[in-house]
Scaffold this active site. Sequence first.
Site, PDB file in Angstrom:
ATOM      1  N   GLY A 224      27.613 -62.554 -63.847  1.00  0.00           N
ATOM      2  CA  GLY A 224      28.048 -63.165 -65.098  1.00  0.00           C
ATOM      3  C   GLY A 224      29.223 -62.437 -65.690  1.00  0.00           C
ATOM      4  N   PRO A 225      29.942 -63.131 -66.581  1.00  0.00           N
ATOM      5  CG  PRO A 225      30.711 -64.752 -68.065  1.00  0.00           C
ATOM      6  CD  PRO A 225      29.695 -64.500 -67.015  1.00  0.00           C
TER       7      PRO A 225
ATOM      8  N   GLY B  46      29.964 -58.795 -71.003  1.00  0.00           N
ATOM      9  CA  GLY B  46      29.410 -58.933 -72.348  1.00  0.00           C
ATOM     10  C   GLY B  46      28.302 -59.945 -72.487  1.00  0.00           C
ATOM     11  CB  THR B  47      26.877 -62.512 -70.348  1.00  0.00           C
ATOM     12  OG1 THR B  47      27.098 -61.824 -69.126  1.00  0.00           O
ATOM     13  CG2 THR B  47      28.013 -63.464 -70.602  1.00  0.00           C
TER      14      THR B  47
ATOM     15  CE  LYS C  48      27.595 -58.569 -65.815  1.00  0.00           C
ATOM     16  NZ  LYS C  48      28.330 -59.062 -66.993  1.00  0.00           N
ATOM     17  CB  THR C  49      24.270 -53.276 -69.227  1.00  0.00           C
ATOM     18  OG1 THR C  49      25.480 -53.438 -68.494  1.00  0.00           O
ATOM     19  CG2 THR C  49      23.852 -51.830 -69.198  1.00  0.00           C
TER      20      THR C  49
ATOM     21  CG  HIS D 110      54.629 -75.999 -85.628  1.00  0.00           C
ATOM     22  ND1 HIS D 110      55.425 -76.153 -84.516  1.00  0.00           N
ATOM     23  CD2 HIS D 110      53.413 -75.594 -85.160  1.00  0.00           C
ATOM     24  CE1 HIS D 110      54.735 -75.854 -83.434  1.00  0.00           C
ATOM     25  NE2 HIS D 110      53.498 -75.511 -83.799  1.00  0.00           N
ATOM     26  CD  GLU D 111      50.529 -73.954 -87.507  1.00  0.00           C
ATOM     27  OE1 GLU D 111      49.477 -74.483 -87.102  1.00  0.00           O
ATOM     28  OE2 GLU D 111      51.263 -73.260 -86.772  1.00  0.00           O
TER      29      GLU D 111
ATOM     30  CG  HIS E 296      49.541 -78.147 -84.322  1.00  0.00           C
ATOM     31  ND1 HIS E 296      49.793 -78.610 -83.065  1.00  0.00           N
ATOM     32  CD2 HIS E 296      50.189 -76.960 -84.416  1.00  0.00           C
ATOM     33  CE1 HIS E 296      50.570 -77.740 -82.421  1.00  0.00           C
ATOM     34  NE2 HIS E 296      50.825 -76.726 -83.228  1.00  0.00           N
TER      35      HIS E 296
END
Length: 626
Positions: free
Chosen positions: A213-214, A216-217, A219-220, A434-435, A438
């Site tokens: 897994g990526p 910070g998910t 695992k540790t 511009h903003e 969007h």
Amino acid sequence: MKISWKNLLLWSLPLIVIIFFLWQGFLVPTKNDLNSNIASSRMTYGRFLEYLDMGWVKRVDMYDNGHTAIIEAVGPELGNRVQKIRVELPTNVPELITKLKKANIDLDAHPNKNTNAIWNLLGNLLFPLVLIGGLALLFRRSNSTNGGPGQAMSFGKSKALFQMEAKTGVTFDDVAGVDEAKEEFQEVVTFLKQPECFTAVGANIPKGVLLIGPPGTGKTLLAKAIAGEANVPFFSISGSEFVEMFVGVGASRVRDLFKKAKDNAPCIVFIDEIDAVGRQRGTGIGGGNDEREQTLNQLLTEMDGFEGNTGIIVIAATNRADILDSALLRPGRFDRQVTVDVPDFKGRLAILTVHAKNKKIDNSVSLSVIARRTPGFSGADLANLLNEAAILTARKRKQKITIQEIDASIDRVVAGMEGTPLIDSKSKRLIAYHEIGHAIVGTLLKNHDPVQKVTLIPRGQARGLTWFTPSDDQSLVSRAQILSRIIGVLGGRAAEEIVFGDAEVTTGASNDLQQVTSMARQMVTRFGMSNIGPLSLENEETNPFLGRNLSSDSNYSDEIAIKIDEQIKQIVERSHQNALDIIKENRVVIDHLVDILIEKETIDGSEFRKIISKYTSIPQKYEYNI
Ligand code: ADP
Ligand code: MG
Ligand code: ZN
């Protein structure tokens, strides 16, 4: 690569030798040596006795075992000045000493050459000894942070770089949002606690579990939770610690680690970043890496070496299972694989709940609102987010964390640090258009995520920002949604063009254009969303430095390549036209919104929609197909 103390010592040895010789040569001339006591004139022993009788001798220095004396004397022949004179003495003259003593003359005997030499040698040795001693001290200190002291100077033996925790104190309750992984691991805990249940029916207990897994998910955290739940010690090491400059060090570290683990079984051995050692053998640019392969082989040997029920379970973590050596994934090694992914909405909510426990959060804050605003955040990101909000709250001297601090932290995690707003100027106006471009295109388009807020306060690289509330499922996006997104992103540049003219458009849209091009390309080459048809023409980008997949993408003909470019161009051009249309048709409300934005610097989503609703009765009225 980090500089190890070993290397430092190796490099400094020649240096020490050089310094030693320099010292020998120039720095320590034998101080008490006769030759250094320059006495240009000489005198016979008989003459010396005469001088002595006359009382002209002031001082006598004996050298060379009493064979030579340097005397200081005054006399008419010496111009009545004190002078140093060299006298060769006959071998045995004990009466001379008594005579000198009687005459009350300063007498000094200097040690002979032999003892002199020993002292010099010791003096010379002292310096390198101090140097080596100092280095050894440094070694010790660097070691004691990673493992025990006492292995400082041993070259062949590895330093103990693994950590051991007798009790991790982590339980499954601390890990949230990864229910499948937890279920899988519940079984591992049972293996550790009651292996007899399994061995009784002849089942082999698995030796290895691979967590994929990526970053910070969790695992540790999961691995620690298993140790905590089963109440066994937790040994951990990072794969990168195995990779050393010296051949054989990695392999000996693996041996050490497993030896320690066997002594403490049942236990968990956790190898983080296993891809650092476990990468497919014989690949990589610039030839193979013997050291890494040796380490990997040692790891495989160790895993084969212990029988199924010694009670050691090896858990390894990686974010790149695709580049692992297939030998690692064979049965009897890491035959179980558990994937932990970036959490979905429910998972994020669960993780937030875990981390909110020990924080003072205002009752008005709804964790599910935060979870909704944070798609793509990993468990570590979420933990960090709440922590940032807590820090911000403390800084403001508030008692409880409110949604304000949380919002600020999310914005900061996503877009970087807040800057100071621009002063009113033409460029501020241009950024505002511009903003708003969007925001209005996004709002009026069907299939577009709703605006969350528009702001002119710079953040990170951006000088203004429009935030959208992402829809829940980001992993399954329709063609209509992608097209709407492309048009929305082009809305910024389109507003600049219409309001300020072609000549005035700015470089500010370059990031937008990059996004647009990438989305359009993926529609064509990966998602089969163009006239070319449902073909997958390109793989996800792969890194040539990480093992396999060197040049397997872009497997199409030149003819197709031309078609791809045509399709991309067509999608972008038509979307651009659509954006221009929306801006032109809504110019009045845009001007009004820009004035408000320049005055207030931030407009939030609901207010934004309220203003628009005064001008147009149909929300989301535009829908295009390309
Ligand atoms: P990884 O090893 O996958 O890179 P970690 O286990 O080191 O990630 O996670 C880092 C931190 O993020 C953890 O200490 C924990 O605070 C938080 N975290 C990550 N995932 C979760 C989760 N699923 N539940 C609770 N906290 C999590
Ligand atoms: Mg980790
Ligand atoms: Zn933009």
